[in-house]
Structure formats: structure tokens, C-alpha cells
Scaffold this motif. Structure first.
Motif, PDB file in Angstrom:
ATOM      1  N   ARG A  56       2.686  -6.468  -5.673  1.00  0.00           N
ATOM      2  CA  ARG A  56       1.392  -4.798  -5.615  1.00  0.00           C
ATOM      3  C   ARG A  56       2.013  -3.296  -4.202  1.00  0.00           C
ATOM      4  O   ARG A  56       2.153  -2.381  -4.888  1.00  0.00           O
ATOM      5  CB  ARG A  56       0.298  -4.277  -5.304  1.00  0.00           C
ATOM      6  CG  ARG A  56      -1.027  -5.568  -6.180  1.00  0.00           C
ATOM      7  CD  ARG A  56      -2.482  -5.885  -6.161  1.00  0.00           C
ATOM      8  NE  ARG A  56      -2.254  -6.461  -5.408  1.00  0.00           N
ATOM      9  CZ  ARG A  56      -3.538  -6.773  -4.233  1.00  0.00           C
ATOM     10  NH1 ARG A  56      -4.578  -6.326  -4.379  1.00  0.00           N
ATOM     11  NH2 ARG A  56      -4.009  -7.351  -2.988  1.00  0.00           N
ATOM     12  N   ASN A  57       1.680  -3.959  -2.569  1.00  0.00           N
ATOM     13  CA  ASN A  57       3.217  -3.170  -2.329  1.00  0.00           C
ATOM     14  C   ASN A  57       3.716  -3.817  -1.098  1.00  0.00           C
ATOM     15  O   ASN A  57       2.988  -5.201  -0.712  1.00  0.00           O
ATOM     16  CB  ASN A  57       1.209  -2.842  -1.198  1.00  0.00           C
ATOM     17  CG  ASN A  57       0.587  -3.207  -1.097  1.00  0.00           C
ATOM     18  OD1 ASN A  57       0.374  -4.521  -0.636  1.00  0.00           O
ATOM     19  ND2 ASN A  57      -1.210  -3.009  -1.413  1.00  0.00           N
ATOM     20  N   LEU A  58       3.972  -3.130  -0.567  1.00  0.00           N
ATOM     21  CA  LEU A  58       4.527  -3.877   0.939  1.00  0.00           C
ATOM     22  C   LEU A  58       4.418  -3.316   2.021  1.00  0.00           C
ATOM     23  O   LEU A  58       4.857  -1.689   2.184  1.00  0.00           O
ATOM     24  CB  LEU A  58       6.485  -3.673   0.313  1.00  0.00           C
ATOM     25  CG  LEU A  58       7.308  -3.931   1.415  1.00  0.00           C
ATOM     26  CD1 LEU A  58       7.426  -5.464   1.831  1.00  0.00           C
ATOM     27  CD2 LEU A  58       8.514  -3.546   1.491  1.00  0.00           C
ATOM     28  N   LEU A  59       3.937  -3.824   3.335  1.00  0.00           N
ATOM     29  CA  LEU A  59       3.739  -2.789   4.282  1.00  0.00           C
ATOM     30  C   LEU A  59       5.449  -2.434   5.131  1.00  0.00           C
ATOM     31  O   LEU A  59       5.988  -4.440   5.116  1.00  0.00           O
ATOM     32  CB  LEU A  59       3.197  -4.231   5.379  1.00  0.00           C
ATOM     33  CG  LEU A  59       3.072  -3.138   6.903  1.00  0.00           C
ATOM     34  CD1 LEU A  59       1.636  -2.182   6.369  1.00  0.00           C
ATOM     35  CD2 LEU A  59       1.635  -4.746   7.450  1.00  0.00           C
ATOM     36  N   PHE A  60       5.769  -2.042   5.623  1.00  0.00           N
ATOM     37  CA  PHE A  60       7.229  -1.969   6.614  1.00  0.00           C
ATOM     38  C   PHE A  60       6.893  -1.052   7.848  1.00  0.00           C
ATOM     39  O   PHE A  60       6.369  -0.482   7.948  1.00  0.00           O
ATOM     40  CB  PHE A  60       7.863  -1.433   5.115  1.00  0.00           C
ATOM     41  CG  PHE A  60       7.588   0.114   5.088  1.00  0.00           C
ATOM     42  CD1 PHE A  60       7.139   1.147   4.433  1.00  0.00           C
ATOM     43  CD2 PHE A  60       9.298   1.370   5.545  1.00  0.00           C
ATOM     44  CE1 PHE A  60       7.028   2.237   4.167  1.00  0.00           C
ATOM     45  CE2 PHE A  60       8.657   2.773   5.764  1.00  0.00           C
ATOM     46  CZ  PHE A  60       7.509   2.844   4.750  1.00  0.00           C
ATOM     47  N   GLY A  61       8.620  -1.022   8.833  1.00  0.00           N
ATOM     48  CA  GLY A  61       7.893   0.484   9.623  1.00  0.00           C
ATOM     49  C   GLY A  61       8.787   1.331   9.113  1.00  0.00           C
ATOM     50  O   GLY A  61      10.251   1.312   9.408  1.00  0.00           O
TER      51      GLY A  61
ATOM     52  N   VAL B 240      12.121 -13.155  16.257  1.00  0.00           N
ATOM     53  CA  VAL B 240      11.347 -12.034  15.730  1.00  0.00           C
ATOM     54  C   VAL B 240      11.285 -11.609  17.058  1.00  0.00           C
ATOM     55  O   VAL B 240      10.350 -12.021  17.843  1.00  0.00           O
ATOM     56  CB  VAL B 240      10.490 -12.187  14.515  1.00  0.00           C
ATOM     57  CG1 VAL B 240      10.340 -10.738  14.084  1.00  0.00           C
ATOM     58  CG2 VAL B 240      11.297 -12.814  13.254  1.00  0.00           C
ATOM     59  N   TRP B 241      11.131 -10.316  17.664  1.00  0.00           N
ATOM     60  CA  TRP B 241      10.875  -9.392  18.335  1.00  0.00           C
ATOM     61  C   TRP B 241      10.487  -8.071  18.205  1.00  0.00           C
ATOM     62  O   TRP B 241      10.553  -6.994  17.685  1.00  0.00           O
ATOM     63  CB  TRP B 241      12.216  -9.115  19.193  1.00  0.00           C
ATOM     64  CG  TRP B 241      12.608 -10.300  19.914  1.00  0.00           C
ATOM     65  CD1 TRP B 241      12.388 -11.469  19.855  1.00  0.00           C
ATOM     66  CD2 TRP B 241      12.909  -9.699  21.305  1.00  0.00           C
ATOM     67  NE1 TRP B 241      13.267 -12.129  21.098  1.00  0.00           N
ATOM     68  CE2 TRP B 241      13.406 -11.006  22.445  1.00  0.00           C
ATOM     69  CE3 TRP B 241      13.342  -8.855  22.084  1.00  0.00           C
ATOM     70  CZ2 TRP B 241      14.216 -10.928  23.065  1.00  0.00           C
ATOM     71  CZ3 TRP B 241      14.432  -8.739  23.601  1.00  0.00           C
ATOM     72  CH2 TRP B 241      14.299 -10.314  24.598  1.00  0.00           C
ATOM     73  N   PRO B 242       8.867  -8.126  17.948  1.00  0.00           N
ATOM     74  CA  PRO B 242       8.333  -7.291  17.628  1.00  0.00           C
ATOM     75  C   PRO B 242       8.324  -5.677  18.076  1.00  0.00           C
ATOM     76  O   PRO B 242       8.815  -5.977  19.674  1.00  0.00           O
ATOM     77  CB  PRO B 242       6.874  -7.454  16.936  1.00  0.00           C
ATOM     78  CG  PRO B 242       6.824  -8.886  17.251  1.00  0.00           C
ATOM     79  CD  PRO B 242       8.093  -9.584  18.223  1.00  0.00           C
TER      80      PRO B 242
ATOM     81  N   PRO C 191       5.567  -3.253  14.515  1.00  0.00           N
ATOM     82  CA  PRO C 191       4.377  -4.584  15.204  1.00  0.00           C
ATOM     83  C   PRO C 191       3.856  -5.505  14.850  1.00  0.00           C
ATOM     84  O   PRO C 191       4.735  -6.337  13.447  1.00  0.00           O
ATOM     85  CB  PRO C 191       2.738  -3.931  14.378  1.00  0.00           C
ATOM     86  CG  PRO C 191       3.527  -2.028  14.334  1.00  0.00           C
ATOM     87  CD  PRO C 191       4.609  -2.505  13.630  1.00  0.00           C
ATOM     88  N   ARG C 192       3.463  -6.749  15.558  1.00  0.00           N
ATOM     89  CA  ARG C 192       3.180  -7.905  15.557  1.00  0.00           C
ATOM     90  C   ARG C 192       2.450  -8.412  14.418  1.00  0.00           C
ATOM     91  O   ARG C 192       3.209  -9.147  13.710  1.00  0.00           O
ATOM     92  CB  ARG C 192       2.251  -8.769  16.840  1.00  0.00           C
ATOM     93  CG  ARG C 192       2.929  -8.064  18.501  1.00  0.00           C
ATOM     94  CD  ARG C 192       1.915  -7.984  19.125  1.00  0.00           C
ATOM     95  NE  ARG C 192       2.079  -9.949  19.365  1.00  0.00           N
ATOM     96  CZ  ARG C 192       1.368  -9.872  20.485  1.00  0.00           C
ATOM     97  NH1 ARG C 192       0.450  -9.676  21.699  1.00  0.00           N
ATOM     98  NH2 ARG C 192       0.732 -11.168  20.863  1.00  0.00           N
ATOM     99  N   LEU C 193       2.118  -7.814  14.090  1.00  0.00           N
ATOM    100  CA  LEU C 193       1.300  -7.709  12.750  1.00  0.00           C
ATOM    101  C   LEU C 193       1.593  -8.262  11.144  1.00  0.00           C
ATOM    102  O   LEU C 193       1.517  -8.977   9.872  1.00  0.00           O
ATOM    103  CB  LEU C 193      -0.252  -7.316  12.436  1.00  0.00           C
ATOM    104  CG  LEU C 193      -1.122  -8.573  13.803  1.00  0.00           C
ATOM    105  CD1 LEU C 193      -2.751  -7.016  14.497  1.00  0.00           C
ATOM    106  CD2 LEU C 193      -2.241  -9.248  14.247  1.00  0.00           C
ATOM    107  N   MET C 194       3.031  -7.796  11.432  1.00  0.00           N
ATOM    108  CA  MET C 194       3.750  -7.342  10.197  1.00  0.00           C
ATOM    109  C   MET C 194       3.656  -8.112   9.559  1.00  0.00           C
ATOM    110  O   MET C 194       3.888  -8.979   9.085  1.00  0.00           O
ATOM    111  CB  MET C 194       4.421  -6.370  10.358  1.00  0.00           C
ATOM    112  CG  MET C 194       4.362  -4.750  10.658  1.00  0.00           C
ATOM    113  SD  MET C 194       5.877  -3.541  10.856  1.00  0.00           S
ATOM    114  CE  MET C 194       6.395  -4.250   9.099  1.00  0.00           C
TER     115      MET C 194
END
Ligand code: SF4
Lengths: 219, 474
Positions: free
Chosen positions: A78-83, A140-142, A147-150
């Protein structure tokens, strides 16, 4: 409790000085000599990570945003979290076609975003600093932009990996790039989706972190 | 903590009667041993990385006070607040005072053996704070109001059916199922709510790097990352031996740890934390506290031989390979650390009065020494502790507490007999004639014959037989 501090250190010092210990030299050759050639590295990474249920998506520099979108659409995500502030994030928002899934920026502090993050996000996408052939691990370096929780809370984690950013060992990655000169708030190796074998040694995926890890290989 | 002796013999004979338990352990340990062997099939590589790992641990111990100071300085520079505790009471008090300052009601915990050593959950509950284990195995054990039975796989003593019943009974929304994926998913749903609302996260530390002020945690589930990232405050507790000098010391130790523990080339997550949330960062705790616990370790460190106990990286491999542990299981030890490492560590931490029996829970088969990834001479230390238990001294708390006049007399008599050919001949001749007539109810004999047949004495001594063959006595 600086009293305890001084008591502990004093006792340790007295103990050591009474019986000093000469340690053997640390010979890192066993790590230094672990080498794979270029093509072998990626093959090994895929093999090792697939063995722990990681999925791979092959794409190119030009096409990856469209390929990611097509993949997620096919999965019914449904959705995608991105920076949004990263270069990759810029391309995602510029090239994301109409028709979903919805792109959600990680733009606020977690305090105002927690409920949504834990309850309504299907997938998250992050960049990586490369991967390690020895163990099949992503580096992976947040950052403030990613951010870290991604890479932890969404049920699916997509990780962008450039096919030429590969290392032989964890040791090689950290010594060549001089990590010891400045560690970030959080540095991670991620080697698969979250898993457990705590119930009668039976493997189960997706216990607390992502249920799926999809590595997007960009050539 | 009282000084009453813990009865291992009694608990282990009860465990031996439990066929279910023995089956659960046997299956699990066989699997772990064969999978580990595959990981270290390349003997040259195993020798190389093992030698390197042992050198990393020994180098850390050789500079332990300096490295702890350096760790403290670098952590402080990074914004991590460092606390020192001589005893578990002090460590618990430090944790509590942080909790009270932030008015914490709910704590989520990643797996930490030091917090087991501190009995932290019980302590926090007493002060009205809910402390929830989030590692699946620890969560199961906590629901069951039991103790972990293995340092890596806390719920290894239970099978799926037992866990299914437990979940049904203890979790409100649970439907009965023996499907492991569904049970896991249920725990995921329950615990996610807790991660999102917890006030404090607690974790252990697998390694702390002095050079950079970095805390390293390895795990598969992601609960460690949750506990150290989501709540606004993170408290890490570590035994003072967990420090390593350099960042580059981390890879070999992690490689030994994960392969020895669960036969994985690496765990799903290697989590390296060097600071709380910085300006501009959107998540991560605002405060990180590191509690460095002594609890007897500085005493262990003072002794040249016993010091080797502190090399341990807590991989649990010695348990999996121990003929005693694999039969009686972890609970018989009634200790946070069972198995070979527990049998040498617990008496040193809690004293020989209380734990003097544990060094005897060993057949001296040396299996643990052969697989220990950092080459701890476990069996030698076992022997040393047996001897400490009967000789007054100051190397270990409670030294001499198991001395018995009767035992001392037996040994004295034995050594006198063996020092004199005449006495020896007399004694053996006497046993040959009368040994078989000794009733099984005699004090020392009784314990032996409880579970074994009484040995039969030959009616002619070996010396007599040898003389007959023409072999002279001297
Ligand atoms: S004593 Fe050795 S084998 Fe046992 S847990 Fe410690 S490091 Fe592992």
C-alpha cells in the motif's frame, strides 16, 4: 557512583600489576586472506542471503525507481516509507508514477510519527554502503535523512545495493574505510529479514523486524 | 543473596527423571553440535580465527583497567553516560534511579545475561515498573515465570506444544495453535505495541569498543534494535570484561560468537551504537546509559589462572557439547549461567559456600575446552575450584567452605597407604579377602551404590598375580 568506579579500577589495576599478562600478537591474516574476485563476491552474497530468505531485485541505474514501483505494485504494497532528502529519495519522488503505492516521507521526528510508523506502513526503502561477501551482509548507516527505524519497523525493507560496492569481509570494510576515525550514531550489518528459532529450533521469519528483506541490486 | 548452598545433585536427579525434558535437550543439542561443526569445517580457518579471537580477549584483559577508562572517556565524549557498579544491588539502584527520574512505567528488554545476573526484572516489578522481555525465548520463559535454561536459547527446554499451551493460557488474544509461524506472529503483535509505548529500553552488550566508545549487539529478531532505538531512554548493562581495545577486534569475535552459538556465519543484525540521538536526527533514544558491573569480576581478575574465566564471549557452545548439561538441562544449575561456563563462573561470583557443588558437575572430558572459541581452560579451572572449595584461602569467596574432616582423613590415609609398600600390601590383601563382605550401607559406599552396582574385588591382588608370572615386586 565514582566511589565504585575508583574501587573497581583500583582493584583491577592492583590485580593486573601483581600478575601482568603478556598477550600473544593478534594476527589478522586469517581475515586479510579471505578474498573473492569481483563476480564471485556478488554471487556469494546472493547465495548466503537467499539461504536466509532474502529476496533480490536486479535493476539498473536508470530504471531502479520504476522497477521498485512495479515490484511493490505487484506485491500489493500500500505504501513505501522513504527519505525525501537523500539523492535516492529525490529520484523516487521525481520518477514515481501515478497509481501507487503511496510514497510516505520520513520527515518528522519519531515522536509525532510513531503511531503511523507502527501501524500503517507496509514497506521502507533505504540506501546501503555496500555488502560483505564473507557473511552475506548489507552495511547500513542510518542518517538524519534516512533514520534508524526505516529499516526496522516496516514489514518489508528494500535496500539499494550498488553492484560495485562490495567487500570481502566486515574487517576489510571497516579498516579500508577507517570506521574507527568516526563512528556514526548507529551502524548496522543486516543479513536477512528478522528471524527466530526460539520455538523448538524451528526457523520463523519476521518476529520483530521486517518480515521481508528485498535487496535492489543496481548495476 | 543468602549463602545457603544450592542443591545441584537433587535438581539434576529430578531432571534426569523427566523424559520430555531430556528429549527436548537431546534433540536441540545434537542439532546445534552438528550445525556448528559445518561452520568450522575448514580447520585452518578455525584455528586462525580462534587464535586471533583468543588474542583479542587476552589483549583486552591485559589492559583491562586502561581500556575501561578509555571506554568511559569515549562514551562520555559521544554523549553516553557511564555508571559503575560494584555489586548487583548498586547496578539495580542505578537503573532504578534513571527510571524514576524519567517516570518510567514500562520497560522493554533485549536479551541480556547480566540483567539475569542482576535479577533485574524481579527488582523492577517490586518497584512497580513493568519489565517485559522481548527476545522471543526470554518472553516465553518470562510468561512461564521460569528462568532461561540456556544462555543463547532461553526456552530450549520447552517444545512447541508446551509453548502453544502457555500462550493460550497467558495471552488474552491467543487462539490455540502449534504452528510456529503463527505463534511467532502472535508475539510480534503483542510486543510491537509494547515497543511503541515503552518508556525505557534495556539491553546487554556483546562487546564495548574502547577506541570508539561503541556498544555492539548481535541478534536475529530485531527486538534488540527495537529496544535500543524506539524508547526515549536506552540503558545498557555490561559485565566489566566485555570491553575490547579496537574496532577491528570486533569482526573476529563476532564471527566466533555467532558461528559457535547458533552456527550462523553472522546474525541477522549486528547493531553498533555509538551515541544517543544527535541534533537533527529523527529517531533513536535521547539518552543512553551504560552500566558497568563488577559483581566479583575484579576478584576473579586478580588471580592469574581464574582470570581466564573473563575471556568468555558467552557463545554457549560449551553447554551444547557438555555431557552433563545435555542430560540434566539448564534449570538444574539454578543459575543464570549454566553448563561448563556457569560451573566455573557462578562459584567465583557467588562464592563456593553457595555454588561449591557446580565444579563437580563435570566429567573432565574436555569437550568444552576443545570447542571453546577463545580457548578457556575450563577443565583446569574446574579442578582448581574443586581444590579451592576444600582448602581455606583467599582467591575465591568461600574457599575452604566444603572442607570435611572425614574426607581429609580418607585422603590422608590413602596417601599414607600408597607411600608405604607394606601398608599397601596389607590393605590390598585385606580388601581382597574382606572387601566383598562390606555392606552397601557403609557411609561413602552408600552414595556410590545408590545408583550403581557395588564393585567386586578380585580375591587375589594384582601384585600376587604378577608375582606368580615371575614379575618381581620392585
Ligand atoms: S566458556 Fe567458551 S564455549 Fe563457553 S560460553 Fe564462554 S566462550 Fe563460549
Amino acid at each position: 557512583m565514582s566511589e565504585s568506579r575508583n574501587a573497581i579500577l583500583g582493584k583491577l589495576r592492583a590485580g593486573r600489576d601483581a600478575h601482568p599478562l603478556t598477550p600473544p600478537e593478534s594476527d589478522f591474516a586469517v581475515l586479510r586472506n579471505k578474498r573473492w574476485d569481483g563476480a564471485e563476491r556478488l554471487e556469494r552474497i546472493k547465495r548466503m542471503m537467499e539461504a536466509v530468505h532474502t529476496e533480490f531485485l536486479e535493476t539498473t541505474e536508470a530504471d531502479w525507481p520504476a522497477d521498485v514501483q512495479a515490484f511493490l505494485k505487484a506485491q500489493g504494497t500500500r505504501n513505501l516509507l522513504f527519505g525525501p532528502a537523500t539523492e535516492a529519495g529525490g529520484r523516487l519522488s521525481a520518477e514515481w508514477a501515478e497509481g501507487g503505492p503511496e510514497l510516505i516521507p520520513y520527515a518528522d521526528r519519531v515522536e509525532t510519527f510513531k503511531e503511523r510508523l507502527f501501524d500503517g506502513i507496509d514497506a521502507g526503502i533505504t540506501t546501503t554502503l555496500g555488502a560483505i561477501a564473507d557473511t552475506g551482509s548489507l552495511i547500513v548507516w542510518p542518517t538524519p535523512e534516512e533514520p534508524r527505524l526505516m529499516s526496522l519497523v516496516p514489514h518489508m525493507h528494500l535496500a539499494l545495493l550498488r553492484a560495485d560496492a562490495l567487500y570481502d569481509t566486515f574487517w576489510q570494510a571497516m579498516t579500508e574505510n577507517r570506521w574507527a576515525d568516526g563512528m556514526p550514531t548507529n551502524a548496522l550489518l543486516i543479513s536477512g529479514p528478522s528471524k527466530t528459532a526460539d520455538i523448538e529450533q524451528t526457523l520463523a521469519y519476521g518476529v520483530h523486524g521486517p518480515k521481508r528483506l528485498v535487496v535492489v541490486i543496481i548495476r | 543473596m543468602g549463602e545457603t548452598s544450592i542443591n545441584f545433585a537433587k535438581a539434576s536427579s529430578a531432571a534426569l527423571q523427566d523424559q520430555q525434558l531430556r528429549g527436548n535437550f537431546r534433540r536441540a543439542m545434537d542439532g546445534l553440535m552438528s550445525k556448528r561443526a559445518v561452520q568450522f569445517a575448514d580447520t585452518a580457518e578455525w584455528n586462525g580465527v580462534r587464535t586471533l579471537g583468543a588474542s583479542v580477549r587476552l589483549r583486552a584483559l591485559s589492559k583491562l583497567p586502561e581500556l575501561l577508562e578509555k571506554l568511559e572517556a569515549n562514551c562520555t565524549k559521544n554523549g553516553i553516560q557511564v555508571h559503575w557498579a560494584s555489586t548487583i544491588d548498586e547496578a539495580n539502584a542505578i537503573v532504578l534511579s534513571i527510571m524514576q527520574r524519567v517516570n518510567a512505567k514500562l520497560v522493554v528488554k533485549g536479551k541480556s545475561m547480566v540483567s539475569e545476573e542482576m535479577h533485574l526484572n524481579a527488582f523492577l516489578e517490586k518497584h512497580g515498573i513493568e519489565s517485559l522481555e522481548s527476545d522471543l525465548g526470554e518472553y516465553i520463559v518470562q510468561l512461564d515465570e521460569a528462568m532461561p535454561s540456556h544462555i543463547i536459547m532461553p526456552a530450549i527446554h520447552m517444545n512447541t506444544k508446551q509453548i502453544a499451551h502457555l500462550f493460550k493460557q497467558k495471552i488474552k488474544e491467543a487462539e490455540y495453535t502449534e504452528d510456529v509461524a503463527q505463534l511467532t506472529d502472535l508475539a510480534r503483535r503483542v510486543l510491537r505495541k509494547k515497543f511503541a509505548t515503552a518508556d525505557v529500553g534495556i539491553s546487554g552488550v556483546n562487546m564495548a569498543v574502547a577506541e570508539t566508545g561503541t556498544l555492539c549487539l548481535v541478534e536475529n529478531e530485531g527486538n534488540g534494535r527495537m529496544s535500543t532505538t524506539v524508547p526515549p531512554v536506552h540503558i545498557a548493562v555490561m559485565g566489566l570484561e566485555k570491553v575490547v581495545e579496537k574496532l577491528e577486534d570486533v569482526p573476529p569475535v563476532i564471527s566466533l560468537l555467532t558461528r559457535s552459538a547458533t552456527a550462523q556465519p553472522i546474525t541477522t543484525y549486528v547493531n553498533m551504537i555509538s551515541s544517543p540521538r544527535k541534533e537533527g536526527e529523527k529517531d533513536g533514544p535521547n539518552e543512553i546509559h551504560l552500566v558497568i558491573l563488577d559483581n566479583g569480576r575484579s576478584g576473579i581478575y586478580a588471580d592469574e589462572e581464574l582470570r581466564n574465566t573473563l575471556r568468555c564471549i558467552r557463545c554457549g557452545a560449551c553447554m551444547n557439547h557438555c555431557p552433563v548439561y545435555t542430560k540434566v538441562g539448564g534449570h538444574a544449575y539454578q543459575a543464570p549461567y549454566p553448563g561448563p561456563i556457569g560451573s566455573i563462573l557462578m562459584p567465583q561470583v557467588e562464592g563456593l559456600e553457595k555454588r561449591g557443588e557446580l565444579p563437580h558437575a563435570c566429567t573432565m572430558c574436555n569437550a568444552c575446552v576443545e570447542i571453546c572459541p577463545v580457548k578457556i581452560p575450563i577443565v583446569e579451572i574446574m579442578g582448581r575450584l574443586r581444590s579451592e572449595a576444600v582448602h581455606p584461602g583467599d582467591a575465591v569467596r568461600g574457599a575452604g567452605s566444603h572442607a570435611s574432616k572425614a574426607e581429609a582423613m580418607v585422603w590422608k590415609g590413602w596417601s599414607m597407604t600408597y607411600a608405604s609398600p607394606l601398608a599397601y600390601q596389607f590393605a590390598t590383601a585385606l580388601l581382597a579377602k574382606l572387601g566383598n563382605a562390606a555392606p552397601t550401607s557403609l557411609p561413602l559406599l552408600k552414595e556410590w551404590t545408590n545408583v550403581r552396582a557395588k564393585p567386586r574385588f578380585a580375591n587375589r591382588t594384582l601384585h600376587a598375580l604378577a608375582r606368580e608370572k615371575g614379575i618381581p615386586d620392585v
